[in-house]
Design a protein around this motif. Structure first.
Motif, PDB file in Angstrom:
ATOM      1  N   THR A 171       0.831  -1.202   0.000  1.00  0.00           N
ATOM      2  CA  THR A 171       0.000   0.000   0.000  1.00  0.00           C
ATOM      3  C   THR A 171       0.869   1.256   0.000  1.00  0.00           C
ATOM      4  N   TRP A 172       1.937   1.237   0.790  1.00  0.00           N
ATOM      5  CA  TRP A 172       2.868   2.378   0.813  1.00  0.00           C
ATOM      6  C   TRP A 172       3.558   2.559  -0.533  1.00  0.00           C
ATOM      7  N   ARG A 173       4.095   1.487  -1.069  1.00  0.00           N
ATOM      8  CA  ARG A 173       4.859   1.573  -2.310  1.00  0.00           C
ATOM      9  C   ARG A 173       3.984   2.010  -3.480  1.00  0.00           C
ATOM     10  N   ALA A 174       2.773   1.477  -3.566  1.00  0.00           N
ATOM     11  CA  ALA A 174       1.895   1.836  -4.678  1.00  0.00           C
ATOM     12  C   ALA A 174       1.521   3.316  -4.656  1.00  0.00           C
ATOM     13  N   GLU A 175       1.449   3.888  -3.461  1.00  0.00           N
ATOM     14  CA  GLU A 175       1.046   5.296  -3.331  1.00  0.00           C
ATOM     15  C   GLU A 175       2.237   6.246  -3.408  1.00  0.00           C
ATOM     16  N   LYS A 176       3.381   5.859  -2.835  1.00  0.00           N
ATOM     17  CA  LYS A 176       4.501   6.791  -2.700  1.00  0.00           C
ATOM     18  C   LYS A 176       5.735   6.397  -3.507  1.00  0.00           C
ATOM     19  N   ASP A 177       5.590   5.446  -4.403  1.00  0.00           N
ATOM     20  CA  ASP A 177       6.755   5.014  -5.174  1.00  0.00           C
ATOM     21  C   ASP A 177       7.291   6.173  -6.018  1.00  0.00           C
ATOM     22  N   PRO A 178       8.588   6.464  -5.926  1.00  0.00           N
ATOM     23  CA  PRO A 178       9.156   7.592  -6.669  1.00  0.00           C
ATOM     24  C   PRO A 178       9.142   7.421  -8.189  1.00  0.00           C
ATOM     25  N   GLY A 179       8.921   6.175  -8.658  1.00  0.00           N
ATOM     26  CA  GLY A 179       8.863   5.943 -10.103  1.00  0.00           C
ATOM     27  C   GLY A 179       7.542   6.324 -10.743  1.00  0.00           C
ATOM     28  N   HIS A 180       6.569   6.719  -9.929  1.00  0.00           N
ATOM     29  CA  HIS A 180       5.241   7.066 -10.456  1.00  0.00           C
ATOM     30  C   HIS A 180       5.332   8.171 -11.499  1.00  0.00           C
ATOM     31  N   GLY A 181       6.148   9.181 -11.218  1.00  0.00           N
ATOM     32  CA  GLY A 181       6.269  10.301 -12.145  1.00  0.00           C
ATOM     33  C   GLY A 181       6.800   9.890 -13.503  1.00  0.00           C
ATOM     34  N   VAL A 182       7.800   9.011 -13.506  1.00  0.00           N
ATOM     35  CA  VAL A 182       8.366   8.522 -14.772  1.00  0.00           C
ATOM     36  C   VAL A 182       7.320   7.729 -15.553  1.00  0.00           C
ATOM     37  N   LEU A 183       6.598   6.837 -14.866  1.00  0.00           N
ATOM     38  CA  LEU A 183       5.568   6.036 -15.530  1.00  0.00           C
ATOM     39  C   LEU A 183       4.451   6.918 -16.074  1.00  0.00           C
ATOM     40  N   LYS A 184       4.049   7.910 -15.301  1.00  0.00           N
ATOM     41  CA  LYS A 184       2.990   8.823 -15.739  1.00  0.00           C
ATOM     42  C   LYS A 184       3.389   9.543 -17.017  1.00  0.00           C
ATOM     43  N   ALA A 192      -0.366   4.227 -15.635  1.00  0.00           N
ATOM     44  CA  ALA A 192       0.673   4.226 -14.612  1.00  0.00           C
ATOM     45  C   ALA A 192       0.119   3.702 -13.292  1.00  0.00           C
ATOM     46  N   LYS A 193      -1.055   4.186 -12.896  1.00  0.00           N
ATOM     47  CA  LYS A 193      -1.670   3.725 -11.650  1.00  0.00           C
ATOM     48  C   LYS A 193      -2.022   2.240 -11.722  1.00  0.00           C
ATOM     49  N   ASP A 194      -2.497   1.802 -12.883  1.00  0.00           N
ATOM     50  CA  ASP A 194      -2.840   0.390 -13.057  1.00  0.00           C
ATOM     51  C   ASP A 194      -1.587  -0.486 -12.952  1.00  0.00           C
ATOM     52  N   LEU A 195      -0.490  -0.024 -13.552  1.00  0.00           N
ATOM     53  CA  LEU A 195       0.760  -0.778 -13.512  1.00  0.00           C
ATOM     54  C   LEU A 195       1.290  -0.879 -12.085  1.00  0.00           C
ATOM     55  N   LEU A 196       1.198   0.213 -11.335  1.00  0.00           N
ATOM     56  CA  LEU A 196       1.652   0.218  -9.952  1.00  0.00           C
ATOM     57  C   LEU A 196       0.817  -0.725  -9.089  1.00  0.00           C
ATOM     58  N   ARG A 197      -0.482  -0.611  -9.207  1.00  0.00           N
ATOM     59  CA  ARG A 197      -1.379  -1.343  -8.305  1.00  0.00           C
ATOM     60  C   ARG A 197      -1.545  -2.811  -8.690  1.00  0.00           C
ATOM     61  N   ASN A 198      -1.597  -3.091  -9.959  1.00  0.00           N
ATOM     62  CA  ASN A 198      -1.942  -4.448 -10.400  1.00  0.00           C
ATOM     63  C   ASN A 198      -0.767  -5.267 -10.921  1.00  0.00           C
ATOM     64  N   PHE A 199       0.401  -4.646 -11.005  1.00  0.00           N
ATOM     65  CA  PHE A 199       1.572  -5.421 -11.439  1.00  0.00           C
ATOM     66  C   PHE A 199       2.738  -5.250 -10.476  1.00  0.00           C
ATOM     67  N   LEU A 200       3.292  -4.038 -10.394  1.00  0.00           N
ATOM     68  CA  LEU A 200       4.469  -3.833  -9.550  1.00  0.00           C
ATOM     69  C   LEU A 200       4.191  -4.183  -8.099  1.00  0.00           C
ATOM     70  N   PHE A 201       3.022  -3.806  -7.606  1.00  0.00           N
ATOM     71  CA  PHE A 201       2.672  -4.060  -6.206  1.00  0.00           C
ATOM     72  C   PHE A 201       1.359  -4.821  -6.123  1.00  0.00           C
ATOM     73  N   SER A 202       1.251  -5.795  -6.984  1.00  0.00           N
ATOM     74  CA  SER A 202       0.076  -6.658  -7.020  1.00  0.00           C
ATOM     75  C   SER A 202      -0.096  -7.373  -5.681  1.00  0.00           C
ATOM     76  N   GLY A 203      -1.342  -7.430  -5.230  1.00  0.00           N
ATOM     77  CA  GLY A 203      -1.650  -8.052  -3.956  1.00  0.00           C
ATOM     78  C   GLY A 203      -2.423  -7.124  -3.047  1.00  0.00           C
ATOM     79  N   ILE A 204      -2.485  -5.841  -3.414  1.00  0.00           N
ATOM     80  CA  ILE A 204      -3.205  -4.867  -2.594  1.00  0.00           C
ATOM     81  C   ILE A 204      -4.669  -5.269  -2.429  1.00  0.00           C
ATOM     82  N   ASP A 205      -5.277  -5.741  -3.508  1.00  0.00           N
ATOM     83  CA  ASP A 205      -6.703  -6.097  -3.453  1.00  0.00           C
ATOM     84  C   ASP A 205      -6.933  -7.497  -2.893  1.00  0.00           C
ATOM     85  N   GLU A 206      -5.895  -8.332  -2.856  1.00  0.00           N
ATOM     86  CA  GLU A 206      -6.045  -9.716  -2.419  1.00  0.00           C
ATOM     87  C   GLU A 206      -5.636  -9.949  -0.962  1.00  0.00           C
ATOM     88  N   LEU A 207      -4.650  -9.211  -0.483  1.00  0.00           N
ATOM     89  CA  LEU A 207      -4.081  -9.503   0.838  1.00  0.00           C
ATOM     90  C   LEU A 207      -4.755  -8.748   1.976  1.00  0.00           C
TER      91      LEU A 207
END
Length: 250
Positions: A171-184, A192-207
């Motif tokens: 949850t922290w990484r998906a919200e505050k990851d410094p790479g968000h700006g580059v992906l955006k 970018a938000k989909d990639l962060l939440r559902n790939f890079l930090f997948s598990g937010i919705d499951e865990l």
């Protein structure tokens, strides 16, 4: 995936294994820029650290984070630090001497790093890249050995604790990851938000079901939204905040 500039290429790979919930990598190749974001997350039956390797190169600048991110707090849970980090301090000291501290890190971010974290910046050179590659291989080999030796938790309360700790981290990484700006900039805000939440930090919705503000209420703005500032406390660490034994030095 091809970025909006029709030149930059993003490649994503992910795997699962008996003890690994998610092993994934994102690599970005563009004009004057290279990125590798590599991570391995243990299954919730294991309290293993999370392997984290983030490498960003643009022009002549390299920004690196390489760590075995602690699943549980190493200051308050002495047994966790002793089990996973005390024996690794010689490796960490050797590598961090060759790849020195890269400057300011917020007090909020530092909680997600271990005493052996490599956080560094350097100008490109063949020798530095060889040192970095060697450190990456040593850290990854170490993590794999820890994984092979790990004992599976069977206590339901400990498994729940592991699950929530990993969910908090994601949850922290998906919200505050410094790479968000580059992906955006490369693929737009929505993707970018989909990639962060559902790939890079997948598990937010499951865990888990807790939100960012449930875990980090200090980031709540007056209107109820998440404050976009990197640090609320406003404290930064300009030098390495651990001693040679891995003890935190405030």
């Amino acid at each position: 995936m091809i970025a909006l500039d029709d030149k930059t290429r993003l490649e994503m790979l992910s795997f699962e294994a008996p003890r690994i919930r998610l092993l994934r990598s994102l690599s970005i190749e563009g004009e004057g820029m290279q990125v590798l974001d590599f991570a391995a997350f243990p299954k919730q039956e294991f309290d293993l650290p999370i392997f984290c390797g983030n490498f960003f190169t643009a022009a002549n600048t390299n920004i690196v984070v390489l760590d075995l991110n602690p699943l549980h707090d190493v200051s308050s849970r002495r047994g966790y630090k002793e089990r996973y980090y005390d024996s690794l301090m010689p490796l960490g000291l050797k590598c961090t001497e060759l790849l020195p501290w890269g400057g300011k890190l917020t007090s909020e971010s530092i909680k997600f790093f271990s005493p052996i974290v490599i956080w560094t910046k350097f100008s490109s050179s063949k020798s530095k890249h060889e040192v970095l590659y060697s450190a990456f291989m040593e850290y990854y080999k170490t993590w794999m050995e820890l994984m092979e030796q790990a004992v599976e938790d069977t206590d339901p309360s400990q498994i729940r604790c592991n699950r929530e700790a990993q969910h908090r981290y994601l949850t922290w990484r998906a919200e505050k990851d410094p790479g968000h700006g580059v992906l955006k900039r490369l693929i737009g805000e929505k993707l970018a938000k989909d990639l962060l939440r559902n790939f890079l930090f997948s598990g937010i919705d499951e865990l888990g079901s807790k939100t960012f503000l449930d875990y980090f209420p200090e980031y709540r703005s007056e209107d109820g939204t998440i404050n976009e500032r990197r640090s609320i406390i406003g404290k930064f660490f300009e030098t390495r905040p651990w001693d040679a034994k891995g003890e935190f030095v405030d």
